[in-house]
Design an enzyme around this catalytic site. Structure first.
Site, PDB file in Angstrom:
ATOM      1  N   PHE A 169      41.040  42.039  55.164  1.00 44.70           N
ATOM      2  CA  PHE A 169      40.421  41.245  54.109  1.00 44.70           C
ATOM      3  C   PHE A 169      39.502  42.112  53.246  1.00 44.70           C
ATOM      4  O   PHE A 169      38.740  42.926  53.782  1.00 44.70           O
ATOM      5  CB  PHE A 169      39.534  40.139  54.699  1.00 44.70           C
ATOM      6  CG  PHE A 169      40.222  39.133  55.571  1.00 44.70           C
ATOM      7  CD1 PHE A 169      40.713  37.943  55.046  1.00 44.70           C
ATOM      8  CD2 PHE A 169      40.342  39.350  56.946  1.00 44.70           C
ATOM      9  CE1 PHE A 169      41.312  36.998  55.861  1.00 44.70           C
ATOM     10  CE2 PHE A 169      40.937  38.408  57.762  1.00 44.70           C
ATOM     11  CZ  PHE A 169      41.431  37.229  57.221  1.00 44.70           C
ATOM     12  N   ASP A 170      39.548  41.908  51.944  1.00 45.04           N
ATOM     13  CA  ASP A 170      38.473  42.361  51.084  1.00 45.04           C
ATOM     14  C   ASP A 170      37.280  41.414  51.333  1.00 45.04           C
ATOM     15  O   ASP A 170      37.436  40.349  51.936  1.00 45.04           O
ATOM     16  CB  ASP A 170      38.928  42.300  49.625  1.00 45.04           C
ATOM     17  CG  ASP A 170      37.843  42.713  48.653  1.00 45.04           C
ATOM     18  OD1 ASP A 170      37.008  43.563  49.010  1.00 45.04           O
ATOM     19  OD2 ASP A 170      37.832  42.179  47.522  1.00 45.04           O
ATOM     20  N   GLY A 171      36.091  41.821  50.860  1.00 43.05           N
ATOM     21  CA  GLY A 171      34.912  40.998  51.077  1.00 43.05           C
ATOM     22  C   GLY A 171      34.633  40.049  49.929  1.00 43.05           C
ATOM     23  O   GLY A 171      34.940  38.858  49.982  1.00 43.05           O
ATOM     24  N   PHE A 201      44.451  40.994  52.001  1.00 41.29           N
ATOM     25  CA  PHE A 201      44.006  40.072  50.966  1.00 41.29           C
ATOM     26  C   PHE A 201      42.963  40.746  50.073  1.00 41.29           C
ATOM     27  O   PHE A 201      41.966  41.275  50.572  1.00 41.29           O
ATOM     28  CB  PHE A 201      43.370  38.827  51.592  1.00 41.29           C
ATOM     29  CG  PHE A 201      44.308  37.971  52.388  1.00 41.29           C
ATOM     30  CD1 PHE A 201      45.156  37.067  51.760  1.00 41.29           C
ATOM     31  CD2 PHE A 201      44.331  38.046  53.782  1.00 41.29           C
ATOM     32  CE1 PHE A 201      46.016  36.266  52.493  1.00 41.29           C
ATOM     33  CE2 PHE A 201      45.175  37.244  54.525  1.00 41.29           C
ATOM     34  CZ  PHE A 201      46.026  36.350  53.879  1.00 41.29           C
ATOM     35  N   ASP A 258      41.140  40.390  45.796  1.00 39.82           N
ATOM     36  CA  ASP A 258      41.086  39.610  44.558  1.00 39.82           C
ATOM     37  C   ASP A 258      41.373  40.445  43.314  1.00 39.82           C
ATOM     38  O   ASP A 258      41.489  39.884  42.225  1.00 39.82           O
ATOM     39  CB  ASP A 258      39.708  38.946  44.413  1.00 39.82           C
ATOM     40  CG  ASP A 258      38.595  39.973  44.199  1.00 39.82           C
ATOM     41  OD1 ASP A 258      37.850  39.842  43.207  1.00 39.82           O
ATOM     42  OD2 ASP A 258      38.466  40.888  45.026  1.00 39.82           O
TER      43      ASP A 258
END
Length: 357
Positions: free
Chosen positions: A208-210, A325, A327
């Site tokens: 995951f990105d943060g 993931f 954004d």
């Protein structure tokens, strides 16, 4: 009337008796179904499951079929699918992720045979029902356990996601993913890696990105609008204030719940789920708030990688996640080039800058 037989049942009593009879019939039918013996594991009840809805173009490679649909129309597309329904579809970008989910399920069933808290994969597609046979044949060919389908015949399936109690939705259609995000459902657009890599068969690996993925885009807004120095100052001033949650926080929470089930059976070192935080943040100047936020949520992350602006692709090559993931599309594209299957989360201020670019 005096001396007559028993009085006739009143309308309200008759209705109540009918309702009781219907409930007994339903209970008998349910008991019959529950007692059926099958070697194939049954899907968990939706209220207990972690439901992952996957589109047909995310699960399988339908590039050629999509070309026929766009160039020749829906009738030729359906005709082609029916003519080729015994030709197995090749895996798509979400395929290895789904296989890994099912491995976790098999491990859970070994440890908790009567427990229904596990993954349930739903095929959520706007395909026509006539195409269903090819999808079913391909699913059975690969031995996937996907029992629930939603085929909407050209209509958007997004309205059904809530009815299916969806925890995560993966699609190759960015417009539908955006629609789902706006409806408050954790969602991402799947992108195929540009290189073939080997994925773990024994451990689900999720990266995951943060910001704007696990967390809100609050801090990212400051970076975009006021610059890095103001961002570092803001994060240090708010170090002890948890970040608001982002769209994928709930899925990390779901993974954490399942991890704890393995830990409870002394399987921490052999847990089939591993999570990664891969963020462009710098650890020294802005990392503490991230870690304290996760702690305040009661969530663990197995590995946290703070890259201080360095490219994510090379790190992801080492991790080899089944899904990553993020954004921001430039991180997605960088991951793709080096062989990582990436999923774009269209949430937060980065989307404004992506569209303007």
């Amino acid at each position: 009337m005096s001396g007559s037989g028993p009085e006739a049942a009143q309308p309200g009593e008759a209705a109540e008796a009918g309702l009781q009879e219907a409930e007994q019939d339903w209970a008998a039918a349910k008991a019959f179904y529950d007692n059926l013996v099958s070697k194939r594991p049954r899907p968990p009840k939706p209220q207990h499951a972690i439901t992952v809805a996957v589109s047909s173009r995310a699960l399988f490679d339908l590039v050629e079929e999509r070309r026929i649909y766009e160039e020749q129309g829906v009738e030729k597309y359906v005709e082609y699918q029916q003519e080729n329904e015994n030709v197995t579809l090749k895996p798509g970008p979400a395929f290895h992720f789904v296989k890994a989910l099912e491995h976790v399920n098999s491990r859970l069933l070994e440890l908790y045979p009567d427990d229904e808290e596990r993954f349930d994969i739903v095929l959520m597609t706007n395909n026509h029902a006539q195409v269903g046979v090819r999808l079913i044949n391909s699913i059975n060919h690969y031995g996937l356990t996907i029992e629930r389908f939603c085929m909407t015949g050209g209509k958007s399936p997004i309205g059904y996601l809530t009815a299916y109690l969806t925890n995560l939705y993966l699609s190759a259609d960015s417009e539908k993913v955006q629609e789902a995000i706006e409806a408050g459902i954790a969602s991402a657009t799947m992108f195929t890696a540009n290189k073939d890599v080997a994925y773990s068969d024994t451990q689900l690996r999720v990266a995951f990105d943060g910001d704007a993925v696990l967390f809100s885009d609050e801090s990212e807004q400051i970076v975009k609008e006021q610059g890095l120095d103001r961002f570092f100052e803001h994060e240090q001033l708010n170090e002890n204030k948890p970040l608001a949650q982002g769209p994928l926080k709930g899925f990390l929470e779901d993974l954490g719940k399942l991890q704890k089930k393995f830990y409870a059976k002394n399987e921490r070192l052999n847990c089939p789920i591993r999570t990664f935080l891969v963020t462009a943040r710098s650890a020294a100047s802005s990392g503490a708030r991230v870690l304290k936020t996760l702690r305040s949520w009661g969530l663990e992350i197995d590995e946290a990688l703070f890259l201080a602006g360095a490219p994510k692709g090379p790190i992801l090559v080492k991790i080899r996640p089944h899904i990553f993931f993020d954004d921001q599309m430039f991180h997605i594209e960088g991951a793709q080039k080096l062989g990582t299957i990436a999923a774009h989360v269209p949430y937060g201020i980065a989307q404004k800058y992506h569209k303007s670019a």
